[in-house]
Scaffold this motif. Sequence first.
Motif, mmCIF file in Angstrom:
data_model
loop_
_atom_site.group_PDB
_atom_site.id
_atom_site.type_symbol
_atom_site.label_atom_id
_atom_site.label_comp_id
_atom_site.label_asym_id
_atom_site.label_seq_id
_atom_site.Cartn_x
_atom_site.Cartn_y
_atom_site.Cartn_z
ATOM 1 N N UNK A 1 0.832 -1.212 0.000
ATOM 2 C CA UNK A 1 0.000 0.000 0.000
ATOM 3 C C UNK A 1 0.863 1.256 0.000
ATOM 4 N N UNK A 2 1.960 1.252 0.736
ATOM 5 C CA UNK A 2 2.810 2.441 0.797
ATOM 6 C C UNK A 2 3.557 2.684 -0.510
ATOM 7 N N UNK A 3 4.042 1.637 -1.138
ATOM 8 C CA UNK A 3 4.736 1.820 -2.419
ATOM 9 C C UNK A 3 3.783 2.321 -3.505
ATOM 10 N N UNK A 4 2.570 1.797 -3.520
ATOM 11 C CA UNK A 4 1.580 2.290 -4.493
ATOM 12 C C UNK A 4 1.317 3.782 -4.266
ATOM 13 N N UNK A 5 1.157 4.159 -3.013
ATOM 14 C CA UNK A 5 0.924 5.565 -2.711
ATOM 15 C C UNK A 5 2.098 6.443 -3.085
ATOM 16 N N UNK A 6 3.327 5.959 -2.850
ATOM 17 C CA UNK A 6 4.519 6.752 -3.160
ATOM 18 C C UNK A 6 4.679 6.978 -4.658
ATOM 19 N N UNK A 7 4.479 5.938 -5.445
ATOM 20 C CA UNK A 7 4.626 6.089 -6.897
ATOM 21 C C UNK A 7 3.607 7.093 -7.424
ATOM 22 N N UNK A 8 2.378 7.000 -6.929
ATOM 23 C CA UNK A 8 1.375 7.961 -7.340
ATOM 24 C C UNK A 8 1.740 9.377 -6.931
ATOM 25 N N UNK A 9 2.246 9.539 -5.711
ATOM 26 C CA UNK A 9 2.600 10.881 -5.229
ATOM 27 C C UNK A 9 3.777 11.459 -6.003
ATOM 28 N N UNK A 10 4.735 10.619 -6.394
ATOM 29 C CA UNK A 10 5.854 11.107 -7.201
ATOM 30 C C UNK A 10 5.357 11.581 -8.568
ATOM 31 N N UNK A 11 4.423 10.850 -9.147
ATOM 32 C CA UNK A 11 3.840 11.295 -10.420
ATOM 33 C C UNK A 11 3.063 12.591 -10.235
ATOM 34 N N UNK A 12 2.385 12.709 -9.105
ATOM 35 C CA UNK A 12 1.619 13.926 -8.840
ATOM 36 C C UNK A 12 2.532 15.150 -8.731
ATOM 37 N N UNK A 13 3.740 14.960 -8.180
ATOM 38 C CA UNK A 13 4.676 16.073 -8.063
ATOM 39 C C UNK A 13 5.269 16.484 -9.406
ATOM 40 N N UNK A 14 5.014 15.699 -10.436
ATOM 41 C CA UNK A 14 5.394 16.109 -11.795
ATOM 42 C C UNK A 14 4.163 16.543 -12.599
ATOM 43 N N UNK A 15 3.045 16.721 -11.903
ATOM 44 C CA UNK A 15 1.772 17.124 -12.514
ATOM 45 C C UNK A 15 1.197 16.051 -13.432
ATOM 46 N N UNK A 16 1.580 14.782 -13.183
ATOM 47 C CA UNK A 16 1.035 13.682 -13.974
ATOM 48 C C UNK A 16 -0.155 13.091 -13.212
ATOM 49 N N UNK A 17 -1.292 13.742 -13.320
ATOM 50 C CA UNK A 17 -2.445 13.433 -12.484
ATOM 51 C C UNK A 17 -3.056 12.070 -12.795
ATOM 52 N N UNK A 18 -2.965 11.616 -14.062
ATOM 53 C CA UNK A 18 -3.569 10.337 -14.427
ATOM 54 C C UNK A 18 -2.950 9.192 -13.634
ATOM 55 N N UNK A 19 -1.607 9.116 -13.622
ATOM 56 C CA UNK A 19 -0.922 8.042 -12.893
ATOM 57 C C UNK A 19 -1.192 8.153 -11.398
ATOM 58 N N UNK A 20 -1.234 9.382 -10.902
ATOM 59 C CA UNK A 20 -1.505 9.581 -9.479
ATOM 60 C C UNK A 20 -2.886 9.037 -9.108
ATOM 61 N N UNK A 21 -3.872 9.333 -9.923
ATOM 62 C CA UNK A 21 -5.229 8.889 -9.629
ATOM 63 C C UNK A 21 -5.324 7.367 -9.618
ATOM 64 N N UNK A 22 -4.687 6.714 -10.590
ATOM 65 C CA UNK A 22 -4.754 5.249 -10.654
ATOM 66 C C UNK A 22 -4.022 4.609 -9.477
ATOM 67 N N UNK A 23 -2.854 5.145 -9.094
ATOM 68 C CA UNK A 23 -2.116 4.579 -7.954
ATOM 69 C C UNK A 23 -2.883 4.791 -6.651
ATOM 70 N N UNK A 24 -3.528 5.953 -6.518
ATOM 71 C CA UNK A 24 -4.341 6.202 -5.327
ATOM 72 C C UNK A 24 -5.513 5.231 -5.263
ATOM 73 N N UNK A 25 -6.095 4.950 -6.403
ATOM 74 C CA UNK A 25 -7.197 3.979 -6.445
ATOM 75 C C UNK A 25 -6.726 2.595 -6.025
ATOM 76 N N UNK A 26 -5.562 2.166 -6.511
ATOM 77 C CA UNK A 26 -5.044 0.842 -6.161
ATOM 78 C C UNK A 26 -4.638 0.775 -4.691
ATOM 79 N N UNK A 27 -4.034 1.849 -4.182
ATOM 80 C CA UNK A 27 -3.697 1.869 -2.755
ATOM 81 C C UNK A 27 -4.950 1.738 -1.906
#
Length: 530
Positions: free
Chosen positions: A274-300
């Motif tokens: 759960x933490x790795x999924x959240x981290x990958x999404x948050x790293x994408x979010x910090x690059x303004x890549x909202x699509x990947x962030x949303x999917x990783x947040x959903x999986x977490x």
Amino acid sequence: MSEAMFCDDLLTAAFPGILKHDPICAKSSHFTVPKDRLPAISHYLHTQPSLRGRLTLLWACDDRPVRDSYGLYYLFTLDASHHWVVLSTELAGHDRLFPSITPHIHAAQWYEREVRDMFGLIPQGHPDLRRLVRHEHWPKGTHPLQKDFSWNHLLERQQGEYRFHHIEGEGVFEVPVGPIHAGIIESGHFRFSVAGEPIMQLELRHFWKHRGVEKLFEQLTLTDAVLLAERVSGDTTVGHSLAYCQAVETLLDLQVPRRAQYLRSLFLELERLSNHLGDIGAMCNDTAYALAYAHCARMKERVMQLNDRLVGSRFLRGVLQVGGVSWDIDRSQLSILVEELDAIQRDFSEVGAIIFANASLTDRLETTGVLTERIALDHGVTGVVGRASGIDQDVRRDRPFAAYDELPVNVALYRYGDVRARLRVRGDEIHESIRLIREVRDKIPNGPIVSQPRSLPKPGAWTLAAVEGWRGEILYMVMAGEDGRIHRCKVRDPSFVNWPAIQWAVLGNIIPDFPLINKSFNLSYAGNDL
């Protein structure tokens, strides 16, 4: 001859007069050394090509009123065998001085400053004796881990100012960030020195919310303190409580049932997932890549809902106890869990392919926040951050615990040390965690899930335990007191050794990239600010 025996013989031959004691746990050696020889012996352990000992932990203990002395302990992990070597020395009577090993081993810097703040013991020769944990509003002479300091003592506030390091020169200016931040981030101060855009220096100032965790452990019994351990860092419930339980079980000479060991590994991998999924999404979010962030947040969120359905807690609280686990999971639940994780893995594989095919994202991640292997080794960096910089360490493989002796771990390893490498380590570990959970389903034996202690340890007995949490190596030293209580509990979250290294990873980058670099480390404030 084993490497352990070779190490012991090498040390006793090189330094006559040091005293060898019984090992404090499996795969360990313990030597008592005169304090004036600590730097030489530590340097030898660290640099001898056949040993290459990594300073893994350094702590102190106030042994009063049993005897009028303080103890100092240095834990080294040998590079090849992962054997532990503990050096200890004693400061008797009114002696409060000991020689610093920081000039020889950089990783000792924060440890020795912490010892000074918490116990009033002074590392002579340390290059930086500013306060670390005790902020300037703490009264002079306040040392909370001395035995005569009450756990509920209220401190009177005093005025003081921390002396930051300054870079002088034309065009150099400082950008202070924190300690109060927007959103839910905890307290931490970051002071950047820049000339133009590139960062010339970053200085951290943490420990704003010292909670007295190690002092609170001393008010509890060995079996009751699991609840405190699982709250040291809220996102690492299983990692911290498991390390604590393992230390206490060694003190109690308690054999944990095999089924419980498998369930412990299962819960630890769910926490990692759960933490790795959240981290990958948050790293994408910090690059303004909202699509990947949303999917990783959903999986977490799906994983955390699975946790809740399995044990009634999204963060897996209350599942571990000394002697085993508090929750059993039957075959049908395990099968449903694996089916859910199979679906999550398919989703994550699709998202991963999209992430790594995105050229603009790759451009932001590659060569950003590089932590070289040399700097990582010098700081004793551990976990995801270390493995992204080429440090081949994972406690699950190197010193197997729980059921990992029957669940071999494939260690993710990259050598670039940048943000992209840290993202890739997490991605590989997500797939590996799901594979390990499948193995738990296939291999878990029947049987009881808890063993009850039948005796109490001798006061003064102590031991160490290590767990590979999702951030990295978690260490606990537990020393028994009278009547089954805790005399001393030393906690080391991986964040404590990884925070100083981030100051090097940002050099040459620009301030707008710092949130991304910081997120790629994703260190705990609570686990650090005990």
